[in-house]
Design an enzyme around this catalytic site. Structure first.
Site, PDB file in Angstrom:
ATOM      1  N   ASP A  11       0.860  -1.187   0.000  1.00 32.64           N
ATOM      2  CA  ASP A  11       0.000   0.000   0.000  1.00 32.64           C
ATOM      3  C   ASP A  11       0.888   1.225   0.000  1.00 32.64           C
ATOM      4  OD1 ASP A  11      -2.480  -1.323   0.119  1.00 32.64           O
ATOM      5  OD2 ASP A  11      -2.220  -1.684   2.255  1.00 32.64           O
ATOM      6  N   ASP A 130     -13.889  -6.171  -3.582  1.00 31.52           N
ATOM      7  CA  ASP A 130     -13.915  -6.270  -2.118  1.00 31.52           C
ATOM      8  C   ASP A 130     -15.254  -6.885  -1.728  1.00 31.52           C
ATOM      9  OD1 ASP A 130     -11.412  -5.111  -1.849  1.00 31.52           O
ATOM     10  OD2 ASP A 130     -12.227  -3.082  -1.827  1.00 31.52           O
TER      11      ASP A 130
END
Length: 252
Positions: A11, A130
């Site tokens: 990330d 997701d």
């Protein structure tokens, strides 16, 4: 026999790798180029970078990061986060990424998948989903905006549509398992893997090498992604691969 892939995920916020627990409590984890080189040496098959800087300034930094990483890496890497148009895809791919990952933008405008696949080829387009189980529909629901917003989409149907529109790969994250380190969501991964004709990358829940074995054998995943267990050195790509090889899994 298809080789199974192990993929660390980084990330990136404002040009640095950060790690957090469920999107909060972010801490600096280092330089993306150095970490990329480290994972490459460790034997990672691919890398995924998720740009979590919302700012325009952060976006420019991300292009610089991609260029630097591309100069150092021999393995394929995917970049996701904030890619909202064909121009965004062009910028990231020209900077040296091998694939782009579309999540919220694809839900908002499914045609973006088609545009990207037509222009660059399906092999460049990853659709990230997701997923969270929802008892009211007896299945998994698609979430967007980093897992903050529920949609009306059911995961299996959306995965099939994404593939129909040209996605070459599905990056499937279980929000229920993410960060728990109790293993991947086998039911979710298997259900989606059996429903689509393209590779599925399982994400969310890796805690040890055995979890990778389970998601490949029982979950039918083609690849498995993990972040914190690799960043925190709880295990390494090398160790996971050795464990899988001993148990007859076909890996690079």
């Amino acid at each position: 026999m298809i080789t199974k892939r192990i993929i660390p995920c980084l990330d990136v916020k404002d040009g640095r790798v950060v790690k957090g627990v469920q999107f909060v409590q972010l801490r600096d984890a280092g330089d993306p180029v150095e970490l990329a080189k480290f994972y490459d040496k460790q034997g990672a098959d691919e890398l995924v970078f998720l740009d979590i800087s919302a700012s325009h300034e952060g976006r420019k930094t991300m292009v610089e990061v991609v260029e630097k990483v591309a100069a150092q890496l021999a393995i394929p890497f995917t970049v996701g986060g904030g890619i909202n148009s064909l121009d965004d895809m062009k910028t990231i791919l020209r900077a040296g990424a091998d694939k782009v990952s579309l999540n919220t933008a694809a839900v908002r405008n499914p045609n973006l998948i088609t545009e990207g696949a037509d222009f660059f080829g399906s092999q460049c387009i990853v659709v990230a989903i997701d997923a969270k189980y929802d008892e009211t529909i007896g299945s998994w629901r698609v979430y967007t905006h980093g897992g903050r917003n529920a949609t009306d989409l059911e995961v299996v149907e959306w995965a099939k549509e994404a593939v129909r529109r040209g996605a070459g790969e599905i990056l499937l994250t279980s929000m229920d398992c993410d960060g728990e380190k109790n293993g991947f969501d086998i039911a979710l991964t298997r259900t989606v893997s059996e429903a689509v004709s393209v590779p599925v990358i399982a994400s969310g829940g890796a805690g040890n090498a055995k979890h990778f074995l389970e998601v490949f054998e029982k979950g039918k995943a083609d690849a498995a992604l993990a972040a914190s267990i690799f960043h925190y050195k709880e295990t390494s790509v090398k160790e996971v691969k050795a464990y899988l090889k001993e148990r007859g899994v076909n890996i690079r």
